[in-house]
Write an enzyme that holds these catalytic residues in place. Structure first.
Site, PDB file in Angstrom:
ATOM      1  N   HIS A  18       0.767  -1.153  -0.044  1.00 61.07           N
ATOM      2  CA  HIS A  18       0.056  -0.087  -0.156  1.00 61.07           C
ATOM      3  C   HIS A  18       0.965   1.146  -0.074  1.00 61.07           C
ATOM      4  CE1 HIS A  18      -3.114  -2.563   2.467  1.00 61.07           C
ATOM      5  NE2 HIS A  18      -3.537  -2.503   1.263  1.00 61.07           N
ATOM      6  N   LYS A  42     -16.744  -7.819   7.607  1.00 59.46           N
ATOM      7  CA  LYS A  42     -15.757  -8.690   8.283  1.00 59.46           C
ATOM      8  C   LYS A  42     -15.204  -7.897   9.562  1.00 59.46           C
ATOM      9  CE  LYS A  42     -12.372  -7.106   4.913  1.00 59.46           C
ATOM     10  NZ  LYS A  42     -11.901  -7.358   3.773  1.00 59.46           N
ATOM     11  N   ARG A  91      -2.157  -6.339  -8.017  1.00 64.35           N
ATOM     12  CA  ARG A  91      -0.864  -6.939  -8.014  1.00 64.35           C
ATOM     13  C   ARG A  91      -0.647  -8.231  -8.937  1.00 64.35           C
ATOM     14  NH1 ARG A  91      -2.775  -8.093  -1.722  1.00 64.35           N
ATOM     15  NH2 ARG A  91      -4.818  -8.368  -3.128  1.00 64.35           N
ATOM     16  N   SER A 129      -2.865  -7.660   3.392  1.00 67.87           N
ATOM     17  CA  SER A 129      -3.140  -7.253   4.974  1.00 67.87           C
ATOM     18  C   SER A 129      -3.405  -8.972   5.360  1.00 67.87           C
ATOM     19  CB  SER A 129      -4.170  -6.567   5.186  1.00 67.87           C
ATOM     20  OG  SER A 129      -3.846  -5.259   4.600  1.00 67.87           O
TER      21      SER A 129
HETATM   22  O1  PNS Z   1      -8.974  -2.772   0.774  1.00 66.64           O
HETATM   23  P1  PNS Z   1     -10.397  -3.456  -0.098  1.00 66.64           P
HETATM   24  O2  PNS Z   1     -11.106  -4.272   0.937  1.00 66.64           O
HETATM   25  O3  PNS Z   1      -9.791  -4.222  -1.379  1.00 66.64           O
HETATM   26  O4  PNS Z   1     -11.328  -2.054  -0.476  1.00 66.64           O
HETATM   27  C1  PNS Z   1     -12.371  -2.213  -1.082  1.00 66.64           C
HETATM   28  C2  PNS Z   1     -13.220  -1.171  -1.038  1.00 66.64           C
HETATM   29  C3  PNS Z   1     -13.145  -0.252   0.132  1.00 66.64           C
HETATM   30  C4  PNS Z   1     -12.506  -0.216  -2.126  1.00 66.64           C
HETATM   31  C5  PNS Z   1     -14.677  -1.349  -1.709  1.00 66.64           C
HETATM   32  O5  PNS Z   1     -15.145  -2.287  -0.639  1.00 66.64           O
HETATM   33  C6  PNS Z   1     -15.585  -0.045  -1.379  1.00 66.64           C
HETATM   34  O6  PNS Z   1     -15.363   0.792  -2.326  1.00 66.64           O
HETATM   35  N1  PNS Z   1     -16.824  -0.039  -0.967  1.00 66.64           N
HETATM   36  C7  PNS Z   1     -17.642   1.068  -0.472  1.00 66.64           C
HETATM   37  C8  PNS Z   1     -18.960   0.554  -0.989  1.00 66.64           C
HETATM   38  C9  PNS Z   1     -19.316   0.761  -2.343  1.00 66.64           C
HETATM   39  O7  PNS Z   1     -19.181   2.036  -2.875  1.00 66.64           O
HETATM   40  N2  PNS Z   1     -19.514  -0.229  -3.227  1.00 66.64           N
HETATM   41  C10 PNS Z   1     -20.300  -0.103  -4.391  1.00 66.64           C
HETATM   42  C11 PNS Z   1     -18.861   0.157  -5.475  1.00 66.64           C
HETATM   43  S1  PNS Z   1     -18.227  -1.367  -5.790  1.00 66.64           S
END
Ligand code: PNS
Length: 166
Positions: A18, A42, A91, A129
């Site tokens: 990150h 989670k 990645r 992570s």
């Molecule tokens: O680190 P991560 O878990 O891969 O991040 C995921 C994240 C936070 C980018 C994603 O879950 C997110 O944007 N959540 C917000 C809810 C949202 O907007 N959902 C609809 C669009 S996909």
């Protein structure tokens, strides 16, 4: 024109992968907002407040990078922060499908918001992570995979992980 980008994620905890992306992203955009998702289903290891603290500790050296958190839709958070770019890292090919789905959904929700993908540095491309927590909780070394301050916090949190396993 001032380009503001959001780098969203769980960051539970932040890894060197990150960090590398943030460092490189900070050179591409005028302002980079690293935003932690608040409403995760989670159960995270670190609370949002702890993660904000951890991110601020390691990111204070980048003057155009700030830390925030959000709940609800990412596109709404981006609008609230006047961001026009979402930054995400890829990645491996396995990341692509999930990232493509999210990028297309976000584009449908907010066509003016552009998702920009950056390829993870190959030396960090295996880090997640989840794996960092798993290896650490089982007694493996994570030196070089997370910033030293994060490793210290994990050390303080280790009994919690062991208790969970018991
Ligand atoms: O680190 P991560 O878990 O891969 O991040 C995921 C994240 C936070 C980018 C994603 O879950 C997110 O944007 N959540 C917000 C809810 C949202 O907007 N959902 C609809 C669009 S996909």
């Amino acid at each position: 024109m001032c380009v503001i980008a959001i780098y969203p994620g769980s960051f539970d905890p932040i890894t060197n992968g990150h960090l590398d992306l943030i460092q490189r992203g900070s050179r591409l955009f005028d302002r980079l907002v690293v935003s932690i998702l608040r409403n995760e289903t989670k159960e995270p290891l670190f609370s949002v407040e702890e993660r904000i603290e951890m991110l601020r500790e390691v990111l204070c050296v980048y003057p155009n990078v700030e830390v925030d958190s959000f709940g609800g839709l990412l596109v709404d958070h981006a609008a609230a922060r006047s961001a026009t770019v979402l930054l995400r890292g890829i990645r491996a090919i396995s990341d692509y499908e999930y990232e493509l789905q999210m990028a297309l959904m976000n584009r449908r929700l907010q066509p003016g918001l552009e998702t920009v993908f950056m390829m993870a540095n190959e030396i960090y491309s295996f880090i997640s992570s989840r794996l960092v927590k798993e290896v650490f909780s089982l007694g493996g070394s994570i030196t070089g995979l997370v910033p030293p301050s994060v490793e210290e916090r994990l050390q303080r949190r280790l009994p919690k992980i062991h208790n969970k396993e018991a």
